[in-house]
Design an enzyme around this catalytic site. Structure first.
Site, PDB file in Angstrom:
ATOM      1  N   CYS A 155       0.911  -1.278  -0.028  1.00  0.00           N
ATOM      2  CA  CYS A 155      -0.100   0.091  -0.230  1.00  0.00           C
ATOM      3  C   CYS A 155       0.732   1.328   0.130  1.00  0.00           C
ATOM      4  O   CYS A 155       2.077   1.164   0.363  1.00  0.00           O
ATOM      5  CB  CYS A 155      -0.850  -0.042   1.177  1.00  0.00           C
ATOM      6  N   HIS A 156       0.497   2.336  -0.476  1.00  0.00           N
ATOM      7  CA  HIS A 156       1.226   3.489  -0.560  1.00  0.00           C
ATOM      8  C   HIS A 156       1.780   4.020   0.921  1.00  0.00           C
ATOM      9  O   HIS A 156       2.835   4.372   0.974  1.00  0.00           O
ATOM     10  CB  HIS A 156       0.453   4.728  -1.021  1.00  0.00           C
ATOM     11  N   THR A 157       0.982   3.301   1.876  1.00  0.00           N
ATOM     12  CA  THR A 157       1.461   3.833   3.144  1.00  0.00           C
ATOM     13  C   THR A 157       2.571   3.055   3.560  1.00  0.00           C
ATOM     14  O   THR A 157       3.567   3.845   4.423  1.00  0.00           O
ATOM     15  CB  THR A 157       0.216   3.559   4.248  1.00  0.00           C
ATOM     16  N   HIS A 180       1.000  -4.287   5.693  1.00  0.00           N
ATOM     17  CA  HIS A 180      -0.072  -4.015   6.549  1.00  0.00           C
ATOM     18  C   HIS A 180      -1.441  -4.638   5.620  1.00  0.00           C
ATOM     19  O   HIS A 180      -2.429  -4.366   5.914  1.00  0.00           O
ATOM     20  CB  HIS A 180      -0.486  -3.011   7.061  1.00  0.00           C
ATOM     21  N   GLU A 181      -1.261  -5.337   4.493  1.00  0.00           N
ATOM     22  CA  GLU A 181      -2.383  -5.565   3.556  1.00  0.00           C
ATOM     23  C   GLU A 181      -1.896  -7.166   3.130  1.00  0.00           C
ATOM     24  O   GLU A 181      -1.377  -7.506   2.082  1.00  0.00           O
ATOM     25  CB  GLU A 181      -2.402  -4.718   2.410  1.00  0.00           C
ATOM     26  N   CYS A 230     -11.612  -4.637  19.686  1.00  0.00           N
ATOM     27  CA  CYS A 230     -11.541  -5.531  20.874  1.00  0.00           C
ATOM     28  C   CYS A 230     -12.861  -5.799  21.633  1.00  0.00           C
ATOM     29  O   CYS A 230     -13.177  -6.563  22.233  1.00  0.00           O
ATOM     30  CB  CYS A 230     -10.602  -4.879  21.772  1.00  0.00           C
ATOM     31  N   CYS A 242     -13.454  -1.692  24.497  1.00  0.00           N
ATOM     32  CA  CYS A 242     -13.075  -0.525  24.902  1.00  0.00           C
ATOM     33  C   CYS A 242     -13.945   0.460  24.701  1.00  0.00           C
ATOM     34  O   CYS A 242     -14.983   0.369  24.042  1.00  0.00           O
ATOM     35  CB  CYS A 242     -11.698  -0.103  24.232  1.00  0.00           C
ATOM     36  N   CYS A 255     -15.052   0.955  21.219  1.00  0.00           N
ATOM     37  CA  CYS A 255     -15.654  -0.172  20.517  1.00  0.00           C
ATOM     38  C   CYS A 255     -17.056  -0.283  20.964  1.00  0.00           C
ATOM     39  O   CYS A 255     -17.893  -0.741  20.053  1.00  0.00           O
ATOM     40  CB  CYS A 255     -14.723  -1.477  20.783  1.00  0.00           C
ATOM     41  N   CYS A 304     -10.376   1.268  17.577  1.00  0.00           N
ATOM     42  CA  CYS A 304     -10.298   0.549  18.812  1.00  0.00           C
ATOM     43  C   CYS A 304      -8.885   1.161  19.550  1.00  0.00           C
ATOM     44  O   CYS A 304      -7.999   1.243  18.847  1.00  0.00           O
ATOM     45  CB  CYS A 304     -10.090  -1.009  18.452  1.00  0.00           C
ATOM     46  N   ARG A 348      -3.366   0.302  20.522  1.00  0.00           N
ATOM     47  CA  ARG A 348      -3.094   1.088  19.403  1.00  0.00           C
ATOM     48  C   ARG A 348      -1.516   2.018  20.209  1.00  0.00           C
ATOM     49  O   ARG A 348      -0.761   1.994  19.392  1.00  0.00           O
ATOM     50  CB  ARG A 348      -3.958   2.474  19.367  1.00  0.00           C
ATOM     51  N   CYS A 360      -6.350  -3.464   3.532  1.00  0.00           N
ATOM     52  CA  CYS A 360      -6.345  -1.975   3.650  1.00  0.00           C
ATOM     53  C   CYS A 360      -7.103  -1.186   2.610  1.00  0.00           C
ATOM     54  O   CYS A 360      -8.336  -0.613   3.009  1.00  0.00           O
ATOM     55  CB  CYS A 360      -4.954  -1.605   3.758  1.00  0.00           C
ATOM     56  N   ARG A 407      -1.831  -2.608  -7.277  1.00  0.00           N
ATOM     57  CA  ARG A 407      -1.839  -3.673  -6.310  1.00  0.00           C
ATOM     58  C   ARG A 407      -0.775  -4.536  -6.514  1.00  0.00           C
ATOM     59  O   ARG A 407      -0.947  -5.332  -7.770  1.00  0.00           O
ATOM     60  CB  ARG A 407      -2.805  -4.267  -5.198  1.00  0.00           C
TER      61      ARG A 407
HETATM   62  N1  LIG Z   1      -6.904   6.594   5.592  1.00  0.00           N
HETATM   63  C1  LIG Z   1      -6.727   5.295   5.475  1.00  0.00           C
HETATM   64  O1  LIG Z   1      -7.246   4.540   6.075  1.00  0.00           O
HETATM   65  C2  LIG Z   1      -5.744   4.897   4.375  1.00  0.00           C
HETATM   66  C3  LIG Z   1      -5.904   3.666   3.906  1.00  0.00           C
HETATM   67  C4  LIG Z   1      -5.070   3.383   2.743  1.00  0.00           C
HETATM   68  C5  LIG Z   1      -4.191   4.180   2.184  1.00  0.00           C
HETATM   69  N2  LIG Z   1      -4.246   5.380   2.592  1.00  0.00           N
HETATM   70  C6  LIG Z   1      -3.626   6.608   1.857  1.00  0.00           C
HETATM   71  O2  LIG Z   1      -4.132   6.851   0.821  1.00  0.00           O
HETATM   72  C7  LIG Z   1      -3.298   7.302  -0.258  1.00  0.00           C
HETATM   73  C8  LIG Z   1      -3.539   6.557  -1.380  1.00  0.00           C
HETATM   74  O3  LIG Z   1      -3.111   5.322  -1.443  1.00  0.00           O
HETATM   75  P1  LIG Z   1      -2.876   4.481  -2.630  1.00  0.00           P
HETATM   76  O4  LIG Z   1      -2.286   2.779  -2.091  1.00  0.00           O
HETATM   77  O5  LIG Z   1      -4.063   4.439  -3.378  1.00  0.00           O
HETATM   78  O6  LIG Z   1      -1.689   5.310  -3.577  1.00  0.00           O
HETATM   79  P2  LIG Z   1      -1.059   5.311  -4.821  1.00  0.00           P
HETATM   80  O7  LIG Z   1       0.360   5.598  -4.895  1.00  0.00           O
HETATM   81  O8  LIG Z   1      -1.445   3.810  -5.631  1.00  0.00           O
HETATM   82  O9  LIG Z   1      -2.006   6.161  -5.860  1.00  0.00           O
HETATM   83  C9  LIG Z   1      -1.836   7.760  -5.554  1.00  0.00           C
HETATM   84  C10 LIG Z   1      -2.414   8.352  -6.925  1.00  0.00           C
HETATM   85  O10 LIG Z   1      -2.338  10.154  -6.689  1.00  0.00           O
HETATM   86  C11 LIG Z   1      -1.787  10.439  -7.762  1.00  0.00           C
HETATM   87  N3  LIG Z   1      -1.590  11.616  -7.700  1.00  0.00           N
HETATM   88  C12 LIG Z   1      -0.349  11.828  -6.836  1.00  0.00           C
HETATM   89  N4  LIG Z   1      -0.155  13.398  -6.736  1.00  0.00           N
HETATM   90  C13 LIG Z   1      -1.013  14.004  -7.242  1.00  0.00           C
HETATM   91  C14 LIG Z   1      -1.686  15.288  -7.469  1.00  0.00           C
HETATM   92  N5  LIG Z   1      -0.872  16.440  -6.766  1.00  0.00           N
HETATM   93  N6  LIG Z   1      -2.725  15.572  -8.034  1.00  0.00           N
HETATM   94  C15 LIG Z   1      -3.391  14.555  -8.589  1.00  0.00           C
HETATM   95  N7  LIG Z   1      -3.239  13.271  -8.231  1.00  0.00           N
HETATM   96  C16 LIG Z   1      -1.833  13.064  -7.794  1.00  0.00           C
HETATM   97  C17 LIG Z   1      -0.836   9.618  -8.182  1.00  0.00           C
HETATM   98  O11 LIG Z   1      -0.594   9.695  -9.714  1.00  0.00           O
HETATM   99  C18 LIG Z   1      -1.690   8.163  -7.882  1.00  0.00           C
HETATM  100  O12 LIG Z   1      -2.372   7.864  -8.957  1.00  0.00           O
HETATM  101  C19 LIG Z   1      -1.957   7.355   0.252  1.00  0.00           C
HETATM  102  O13 LIG Z   1      -1.796   8.515   0.974  1.00  0.00           O
HETATM  103  C20 LIG Z   1      -1.909   6.297   1.445  1.00  0.00           C
HETATM  104  O14 LIG Z   1      -1.135   6.501   2.416  1.00  0.00           O
HETATM  105  C21 LIG Z   1      -5.032   5.843   3.754  1.00  0.00           C
HETATM  106  N1  LIG Z   2       1.774   6.761  11.559  1.00  0.00           N
HETATM  107  C1  LIG Z   2       0.974   7.741  10.580  1.00  0.00           C
HETATM  108  C2  LIG Z   2      -0.550   7.320  10.594  1.00  0.00           C
HETATM  109  C3  LIG Z   2      -1.069   7.716   9.320  1.00  0.00           C
HETATM  110  C4  LIG Z   2      -2.416   7.356   9.220  1.00  0.00           C
HETATM  111  O1  LIG Z   2      -3.389   7.987   9.209  1.00  0.00           O
HETATM  112  N2  LIG Z   2      -2.805   5.871   9.082  1.00  0.00           N
HETATM  113  C5  LIG Z   2      -4.142   5.552   8.745  1.00  0.00           C
HETATM  114  C6  LIG Z   2      -3.966   4.092   8.047  1.00  0.00           C
HETATM  115  S1  LIG Z   2      -2.919   4.370   6.456  1.00  0.00           S
HETATM  116  C7  LIG Z   2      -3.176   2.751   5.855  1.00  0.00           C
HETATM  117  O2  LIG Z   2      -2.697   2.549   4.723  1.00  0.00           O
HETATM  118  C8  LIG Z   2      -4.860   5.293  10.035  1.00  0.00           C
HETATM  119  O3  LIG Z   2      -5.918   4.306   9.795  1.00  0.00           O
HETATM  120  N3  LIG Z   2      -4.748   6.081  10.874  1.00  0.00           N
HETATM  121  C9  LIG Z   2      -5.500   5.650  12.016  1.00  0.00           C
HETATM  122  C10 LIG Z   2      -4.531   5.101  13.049  1.00  0.00           C
HETATM  123  O4  LIG Z   2      -3.347   4.970  12.758  1.00  0.00           O
HETATM  124  O5  LIG Z   2      -4.910   4.737  14.160  1.00  0.00           O
HETATM  125  C11 LIG Z   2       1.219   9.136  10.978  1.00  0.00           C
HETATM  126  O6  LIG Z   2       1.264   9.521  11.993  1.00  0.00           O
HETATM  127  O7  LIG Z   2       1.406   9.898   9.990  1.00  0.00           O
HETATM  128 ZN   LIG Z   3      -2.554   0.996   3.638  1.00  0.00          ZN
HETATM  129 ZN   LIG Z   4     -11.347  -1.719  21.117  1.00  0.00          ZN
END
Ligand SMILES: NC(=O)c1ccc[n+]([C@@H]2O[C@H](COP(=O)([O-])OP(=O)(O)OC[C@H]3O[C@@H](n4cnc5c(N)ncnc54)[C@H](O)[C@@H]3O)[C@@H](O)[C@H]2O)c1
Ligand SMILES: N[C@@H](CCC(=O)N[C@@H](CSCO)C(=O)NCC(=O)O)C(=O)O
Ligand SMILES: [Zn+2]
Ligand SMILES: [Zn+2]
Length: 380
Positions: free
Chosen positions: A50-52, A72-73, A102, A105, A108, A116, A120, A180, A375
């Protein structure tokens, strides 16, 4: 039949270790200690990137610790369980989840969130809750866990409250994606935004997360799904996930929010930021229609980055919110998402663009960074 690694005197198993920010992972034969009370050891069969993972490897994650095992995926099979683990047993097919559930908590039991609080504090500092140490080591030196999952390893140890038990008939090389990105995108639509039929939606970033938003928005009955990405090679595939039109910020001199407001008679009903860029987060909010437009932050921005906008944007009725794991509760909802895939109600296969062995994981990182994959699935 799984070999019991407890029976072996000095079990060493391959893992991709991140030693330093922005350096290639190194494949090492590490030691994975048996699970403590409330923990399970999982044989990882498949894990995707994942991008993360890339973000934390970049060194910009304030919770990033090195050396660590990222990932994480994933999906795998329980190899052994620690004391007090009653709901999981060796042989169960599982998805280790970075969000625990859990069921006890405050979070939850609130009925208001999936965040949860049980483990964490430990997962944020790369250790297990019971004794605040790591189960991973190499020649006696500890290696940190990551997000409570660390799936770039043939064996990992996770908290039992973080494990979703799934239908054993499900193909692990596909349902690993439910750890994820895809639940995140779908849940952003259904749980966070609650998109209604007939809506106009803007999706910023067309990686896996953004495409899952497109898929969810189409299912929700959105009539216009506008994909925004600086990489035009993403548009063709995004059409197959439901995007109806595209805007490339590079084609416009004026701010992208102005382009979208003009295109949509005053702004979109819903926007989603799936990139992790705080300037785009602002643009996504300001692309929304006044009165009710809602913008959901999904992307993860680097340490030190902050969002801003004129308060007038919110005074005039726009709503700014965010989501983690799409609001899904891991142990309750992930098995249901697996069943939805098995019933052909959600896509997974279409997000898998590459398959690799663990030895090639650095190549997979390069493709993700270059925007050349959705992916990439690692076969352990
Ligand atoms: N909140 C959550 O729970 C959660 C879960 C998973 C991933 N994420 C986050 O979501 C984001 C996307 O993850 P992904 O795996 O799909 O990433 P990815 O790298 O596959 O996709 C990102 C896309 O953004 C595009 N991009 C980059 N800069 C840009 C801009 N300035 N304008 C327009 N498009 C732009 C890229 O070309 C790419 O297609 C990441 O920041 C990741 O960390 C968050
Ligand atoms: N350690 C990072 C946390 C960034 C973040 O927001 N993570 C997301 C998941 S990304 C999955 O690809 C999230 O769910 N956050 C809630 C949590 O972590 O409890 C930072 O501090 O930047
Ligand atoms: Zn992720
Ligand atoms: Zn919990």
């Amino acid at each position: 039949m799984l070999a019991c690694i407890l029976c072996e005197p000095h079990p060493d198993y391959p893992a991709a270790v991140a030693y330093e920010p922005s350096k290639p992972l190194q494949i090492e034969n590490i030691q994975v200690a048996p699970p403590n009370s409330g923990e399970v050891r999982v044989k990882i069969v498949n894990t995707a990137l994942c991008h993360t993972d890339f973000y934390t490897l970049s060194g910009k994650d304030p919770e990033g610790l090195f050396p660590c095992i990222l990932g994480h995926e994933a999906a795998g099979i329980i190899e052994s369980v620690g004391d007090g683990v009653t709901e999981l047993k060796p042989g169960d097919h599982v998805i280790p989840c970075y969000q625990a559930e859990c069921r006890e908590c405050r979070a939850c039991t609130s009925g208001k969130t999936n965040l949860c609080g049980k483990v964490r504090s430990a997962t944020g500092v790369g250790v297990m809750l019971s004794d605040k140490t790591s189960r991973f080591s190499l020649n006696g030196a500890p290696i940190y866990h990551f997000m409570g999952t660390s799936t770039f390893s043939e064996y990992t140890v996770v908290h039992d409250v973080s494990v979703a038990k799934i239908n054993p008939a499900a193909p692990l090389d596909k349902v690993c994606l439910l750890g994820c990105g895809i639940p995140t995108g779908l849940g952003a639509v259904f749980n966070a935004a609650k998109v209604e039929a007939g809506s106009t939606v803007a999706v910023f970033g067309l990686g896996t997360v953004g495409l899952a938003v497109c898929e969810g928005a189409k299912k929700a009955g959105a009539t216009r799904i506008i994909g925004i990405d600086t990489n035009a090679s993403k548009y063709e595939v995004a059409t197959t996930f439901g995007a109806t039109e595209f805007v490339n910020p590079k084609d416009h001199a004026k701010p992208i929010q102005e382009v979208l407001v003009d295109l949509t008679d005053g702004g979109v009903d819903y926007s989603f930021e799936c990139i992790g860029n705080v300037a785009v987060m602002r643009a996504a909010l300001e692309s929304c229609i006044k009165g009710w437009g809602t913008s959901v932050i999904v992307g993860v921005a680097a340490s030190g980055q902050e969002i801003s906008t004129r308060p007038f944007q919110l005074v005039t009725g726009r709503v700014w919110k965010g989501t983690a794991f799409g609001g899904y509760k891991s142990r309750t909802d992930v098995p249901k998402l697996v069943d939805a895939y098995m019933n052909k109600e959600i896509k997974l296969d279409e997000y898998v663009t590459h398959n690799f062995k663990l030895d090639d994981i650095n190549h997979a990182f390069d493709l993700l960074e270059a925007g050349k994959c959705l992916r990439a699935v690692i076969h352990m």
